[in-house]
Design a protein around this motif. Structure first.
Motif, PDB file in Angstrom:
ATOM      1  N   HIS A 147       0.800  -1.228   0.000  1.00  0.00           N
ATOM      2  CA  HIS A 147       0.000   0.000   0.000  1.00  0.00           C
ATOM      3  C   HIS A 147       0.836   1.284   0.000  1.00  0.00           C
ATOM      4  O   HIS A 147       0.661   2.139  -0.870  1.00  0.00           O
ATOM      5  CB  HIS A 147      -0.973  -0.022   1.191  1.00  0.00           C
ATOM      6  N   LEU A 148       1.731   1.447   0.959  1.00  0.00           N
ATOM      7  CA  LEU A 148       2.482   2.721   1.037  1.00  0.00           C
ATOM      8  C   LEU A 148       3.395   2.927  -0.179  1.00  0.00           C
ATOM      9  O   LEU A 148       3.383   3.998  -0.792  1.00  0.00           O
ATOM     10  CB  LEU A 148       3.278   2.796   2.340  1.00  0.00           C
ATOM     11  N   PRO A 149       4.188   1.914  -0.556  1.00  0.00           N
ATOM     12  CA  PRO A 149       5.043   2.124  -1.730  1.00  0.00           C
ATOM     13  C   PRO A 149       4.268   2.465  -3.002  1.00  0.00           C
ATOM     14  O   PRO A 149       4.673   3.354  -3.743  1.00  0.00           O
ATOM     15  CB  PRO A 149       5.790   0.790  -1.879  1.00  0.00           C
ATOM     16  N   VAL A 150       3.147   1.792  -3.266  1.00  0.00           N
ATOM     17  CA  VAL A 150       2.497   2.069  -4.562  1.00  0.00           C
ATOM     18  C   VAL A 150       1.580   3.286  -4.517  1.00  0.00           C
ATOM     19  O   VAL A 150       1.220   3.812  -5.560  1.00  0.00           O
ATOM     20  CB  VAL A 150       1.716   0.869  -5.167  1.00  0.00           C
ATOM     21  N   THR A 151       1.226   3.746  -3.334  1.00  0.00           N
ATOM     22  CA  THR A 151       0.423   4.978  -3.302  1.00  0.00           C
ATOM     23  C   THR A 151       1.357   6.163  -3.081  1.00  0.00           C
ATOM     24  O   THR A 151       1.695   6.877  -4.023  1.00  0.00           O
ATOM     25  CB  THR A 151      -0.670   4.921  -2.205  1.00  0.00           C
ATOM     26  N   ILE A 152       1.851   6.317  -1.862  1.00  0.00           N
ATOM     27  CA  ILE A 152       2.601   7.536  -1.519  1.00  0.00           C
ATOM     28  C   ILE A 152       3.926   7.627  -2.277  1.00  0.00           C
ATOM     29  O   ILE A 152       4.237   8.654  -2.878  1.00  0.00           O
ATOM     30  CB  ILE A 152       2.840   7.584   0.004  1.00  0.00           C
ATOM     31  N   VAL A 153       4.704   6.546  -2.258  1.00  0.00           N
ATOM     32  CA  VAL A 153       6.046   6.643  -2.856  1.00  0.00           C
ATOM     33  C   VAL A 153       5.944   6.832  -4.363  1.00  0.00           C
ATOM     34  O   VAL A 153       6.574   7.736  -4.935  1.00  0.00           O
ATOM     35  CB  VAL A 153       6.923   5.416  -2.491  1.00  0.00           C
ATOM     36  N   SER A 154       5.123   6.019  -5.024  1.00  0.00           N
ATOM     37  CA  SER A 154       5.113   6.156  -6.488  1.00  0.00           C
ATOM     38  C   SER A 154       4.493   7.486  -6.896  1.00  0.00           C
ATOM     39  O   SER A 154       4.868   8.057  -7.920  1.00  0.00           O
ATOM     40  CB  SER A 154       4.462   4.953  -7.171  1.00  0.00           C
ATOM     41  N   SER A 155       3.595   8.040  -6.079  1.00  0.00           N
ATOM     42  CA  SER A 155       3.064   9.370  -6.396  1.00  0.00           C
ATOM     43  C   SER A 155       4.136  10.447  -6.191  1.00  0.00           C
ATOM     44  O   SER A 155       4.248  11.395  -6.973  1.00  0.00           O
ATOM     45  CB  SER A 155       1.828   9.630  -5.528  1.00  0.00           C
ATOM     46  N   ALA A 156       4.955  10.299  -5.152  1.00  0.00           N
ATOM     47  CA  ALA A 156       6.031  11.277  -4.929  1.00  0.00           C
ATOM     48  C   ALA A 156       7.060  11.225  -6.059  1.00  0.00           C
ATOM     49  O   ALA A 156       7.603  12.254  -6.464  1.00  0.00           O
ATOM     50  CB  ALA A 156       6.718  11.001  -3.591  1.00  0.00           C
ATOM     51  N   ILE A 157       7.305  10.034  -6.583  1.00  0.00           N
ATOM     52  CA  ILE A 157       8.239   9.930  -7.720  1.00  0.00           C
ATOM     53  C   ILE A 157       7.650  10.690  -8.906  1.00  0.00           C
ATOM     54  O   ILE A 157       8.362  11.390  -9.630  1.00  0.00           O
ATOM     55  CB  ILE A 157       8.512   8.447  -8.078  1.00  0.00           C
ATOM     56  N   GLY A 158       6.339  10.563  -9.094  1.00  0.00           N
ATOM     57  CA  GLY A 158       5.642  11.446 -10.034  1.00  0.00           C
ATOM     58  C   GLY A 158       5.638  11.022 -11.486  1.00  0.00           C
ATOM     59  O   GLY A 158       5.497  11.856 -12.388  1.00  0.00           O
ATOM     60  N   LEU A 159       5.769   9.719 -11.748  1.00  0.00           N
ATOM     61  CA  LEU A 159       5.722   9.252 -13.132  1.00  0.00           C
ATOM     62  C   LEU A 159       4.299   9.339 -13.655  1.00  0.00           C
ATOM     63  O   LEU A 159       3.349   9.334 -12.868  1.00  0.00           O
ATOM     64  CB  LEU A 159       6.213   7.800 -13.203  1.00  0.00           C
ATOM     65  N   PRO A 160       4.126   9.406 -14.988  1.00  0.00           N
ATOM     66  CA  PRO A 160       2.775   9.470 -15.530  1.00  0.00           C
ATOM     67  C   PRO A 160       1.966   8.236 -15.128  1.00  0.00           C
ATOM     68  O   PRO A 160       2.518   7.128 -15.030  1.00  0.00           O
ATOM     69  CB  PRO A 160       2.986   9.488 -17.045  1.00  0.00           C
ATOM     70  N   GLU A 161       0.688   8.464 -14.904  1.00  0.00           N
ATOM     71  CA  GLU A 161      -0.230   7.403 -14.472  1.00  0.00           C
ATOM     72  C   GLU A 161      -0.154   6.200 -15.417  1.00  0.00           C
ATOM     73  O   GLU A 161      -0.012   5.056 -14.990  1.00  0.00           O
ATOM     74  CB  GLU A 161      -1.639   8.000 -14.469  1.00  0.00           C
ATOM     75  N   GLU A 162      -0.197   6.513 -16.715  1.00  0.00           N
ATOM     76  CA  GLU A 162      -0.250   5.444 -17.714  1.00  0.00           C
ATOM     77  C   GLU A 162       1.062   4.645 -17.703  1.00  0.00           C
ATOM     78  O   GLU A 162       2.133   5.219 -17.850  1.00  0.00           O
ATOM     79  CB  GLU A 162      -0.448   6.060 -19.100  1.00  0.00           C
ATOM     80  N   GLY A 163       0.953   3.363 -17.520  1.00  0.00           N
ATOM     81  CA  GLY A 163       2.158   2.527 -17.524  1.00  0.00           C
ATOM     82  C   GLY A 163       2.665   2.256 -16.123  1.00  0.00           C
ATOM     83  O   GLY A 163       3.435   1.331 -15.899  1.00  0.00           O
ATOM     84  N   ARG A 164       2.217   3.096 -15.164  1.00  0.00           N
ATOM     85  CA  ARG A 164       2.753   2.954 -13.816  1.00  0.00           C
ATOM     86  C   ARG A 164       2.359   1.624 -13.171  1.00  0.00           C
ATOM     87  O   ARG A 164       3.038   1.118 -12.290  1.00  0.00           O
ATOM     88  CB  ARG A 164       2.260   4.117 -12.955  1.00  0.00           C
ATOM     89  N   GLU A 165       1.251   1.063 -13.663  1.00  0.00           N
ATOM     90  CA  GLU A 165       0.799  -0.219 -13.085  1.00  0.00           C
ATOM     91  C   GLU A 165       1.815  -1.337 -13.378  1.00  0.00           C
ATOM     92  O   GLU A 165       1.760  -2.402 -12.785  1.00  0.00           O
ATOM     93  CB  GLU A 165      -0.604  -0.582 -13.619  1.00  0.00           C
ATOM     94  N   ARG A 166       2.760  -1.051 -14.290  1.00  0.00           N
ATOM     95  CA  ARG A 166       3.768  -2.064 -14.615  1.00  0.00           C
ATOM     96  C   ARG A 166       4.967  -1.989 -13.671  1.00  0.00           C
ATOM     97  O   ARG A 166       5.889  -2.790 -13.767  1.00  0.00           O
ATOM     98  CB  ARG A 166       4.272  -1.850 -16.056  1.00  0.00           C
ATOM     99  N   MET A 167       4.955  -0.993 -12.759  1.00  0.00           N
ATOM    100  CA  MET A 167       6.162  -0.762 -11.956  1.00  0.00           C
ATOM    101  C   MET A 167       6.621  -1.983 -11.160  1.00  0.00           C
ATOM    102  O   MET A 167       7.809  -2.260 -11.063  1.00  0.00           O
ATOM    103  CB  MET A 167       5.976   0.446 -11.034  1.00  0.00           C
ATOM    104  N   MET A 168       5.643  -2.705 -10.592  1.00  0.00           N
ATOM    105  CA  MET A 168       6.028  -3.864  -9.780  1.00  0.00           C
ATOM    106  C   MET A 168       6.722  -4.918 -10.644  1.00  0.00           C
ATOM    107  O   MET A 168       7.722  -5.506 -10.245  1.00  0.00           O
ATOM    108  CB  MET A 168       4.799  -4.484  -9.129  1.00  0.00           C
TER     109      MET A 168
END
Ligand code: HEM
Length: 400
Positions: A147-168
């Motif tokens: 929860h924390l890494p994919v919400t707060i951390v990935s939002s702070a990194i600030g990459l575009p929404e599209e494609g971000r679901e592939r981060m893991m």
């Protein structure tokens, strides 16, 4: 056990003993501790026949290699394909070039900078813990730790929404590529290429969240602090190591506390033990088990020659179970006075720059859990098979 052949190579200064042990075999990844013990008993440095690399598994040897970046540079990883793709990012650079990149990447995750995130992290931690405890049964990896890494951390990194679901998937794949060129690494190479393509085409000005960490990398390049060609690989510094490492640290903690309720009772009775407990979790179950270093000059490691041009695998996870450093190392004991000396975050110039963020996330979650949960019970577990990472892909727990 997996079988051992211990022979001394001939030639001048004693070379290291050799072994046919395979730290990347499935059974060793699932339970590496007996193999680490065996390697440590063979010698401070052992030549792994299967991979043509040295293994460092003793605490002192690991620390020596990590601290001496001139003898053991980090710019050449375990395999050449990965080197080509990530050459020049923070982990894969050395000396002045490395210091310049590191200064920029580290800026938003220093203790001072993290003050602005602290409240949000703590609030979210409490909210997710309340929600999951109300359910009573949940996945400690997929629902809690993620929860924390994919919400707060990935939002702070600030990459575009599209494609971000592939981060893991990118992150897991990237770590496989850091290993030796086995099937796991080979099949993850296209994933790493896809991640690099995203960094080059999507993590660009205009598409990034204003004020984000990723945008700050572009600003640093514009200000001449870092070379502009380094920007895409610097994005990987956030995209790669900021998620699964912490996720696995959190879920391993839940697993350990489920197996050791007496240790959880200590935490519940005295939450000021949580920072020490986090160090003990990471000592026992280092989410990053090992990286490699290049040997830049002939090096005498405790009487054994590591020839220039060879590679050494530095096993943080093994160093953390070295009985000469941590007596009774397989015992989970959150009151160990020396647990904070573990190698889970590495050491020396490449020591993890995200350590304060990772600890903030872990601390906030375990604080919230200590208020709510009396007991964790593991219902089902499944470990990830990864060249570098150790952790759970699934950890179903019920809570009292
Ligand atoms: C529990 C969580 C984490 C663990 C166990 C962990 C572990 C590590 C380890 C073992 C290293 C390599 C040290 C070396 O080679 O000596 C490293 C480096 C690094 N970590 Fe972490 N990490 C964690 C969380 C994070 C987070 C949240 C970030 C995000 C900012 C991050 C970013 C990095 C970067 C950029 C490097 C390369 C540093 C350099 O080369 O100077 N890590 N980490």
């Amino acid at each position: 056990m997996l079988g051992t052949s211990t022979t001394l190579l001939t030639n001048a200064t004693p070379r290291a003993p050799t072994s046919i042990l395979d730290p990347y075999a499935d059974e060793a990844l699932l339970n590496p501790w007996p193999l680490y013990r065996e390697l440590r008993e063979i010698g401070p440095v052992v030549w792994l026949e299967k991979y043509g690399m040295f293994a460092l598994t003793g605490y002192d040897a690991v620390v020596k290699a990590l601290r001496d970046w001139e003898a053991f540079p980090s710019s050449f990883g375990m395999n050449d394909d990965m080197n080509q793709l990530l050459r020049g990012n923070t982990l894969c650079s050395d000396g002045d070039a490395h210091s310049r990149l590191r200064r920029v990447v580290m800026r938003p995750v220093t203790p001072a900078a993290l003050k602005s995130l602290k409240e949000e992290v703590e609030r979210e931690a409490e909210a997710v813990v309340n929600r999951l405890c109300a359910k009573g049964r949940f996945c400690a990896t997929g629902e809690l730790a993620t929860h924390l890494p994919v919400t707060i951390v990935s939002s702070a990194i600030g990459l575009p929404e599209e494609g971000r679901e592939r981060m893991m998937e990118w992150s897991i794949g990237m770590f496989n590529c850091f290993g030796p060129m086995n099937e796991r690494a080979r099949s993850a190479m296209p994933v790493l290429s896809e991640m690099m393509h995203y960094a080059e085409t999507q993590a660009v000005p205009g598409k990034l969240k204003p004020g984000s960490w990723a945008e700050a990398i572009h600003h640093a390049a514009a200000a001449g602090e870092v070379p502009s060609e380094a920007v895409p690989v610097m994005m990987i510094d956030y995209m790669g190591p900021s998620l699964d490492t912490t996720i696995f640290g959190i879920s391993s903690g839940v697993w350990l506390f489920a197996k050791h309720p007496d240790q959880w009772d200590l935490v519940r009775n005295d939450p000021s033990l949580i920072p020490a407990a986090i160090d003990e979790i990471l000592r026992m179950e280092a989410p990053v088990q090992g990286f490699s270093r290049y040997v830049a000059r002939d090096y005498d490691l405790d009487g054994f020659l590591l020839p220039e041009g060879s590679r050494a695998i530095v096993f943080y996870g093994a160093a953390n179970r070295d009985p000469r450093q941590f007596p009774d190392p397989d015992r989970f004991d959150i009151r160990r006075s020396n647990a904070g000396r573990h190698m889970a975050f590495g050491a020396g110039p490449h020591g993890c720059l995200g350590v304060n963020l990772a600890k903030l996330e872990m601390r906030s979650l375990f604080m919230a859990l200590a208020q709510k949960v009396k007991r964790f019970h593991v219902e089902a577990e499944e470990r990830v098979l990864n060249n570098i990472l150790r952790g759970f892909s699934k950890l179903i727990v019920t809570v009292e």
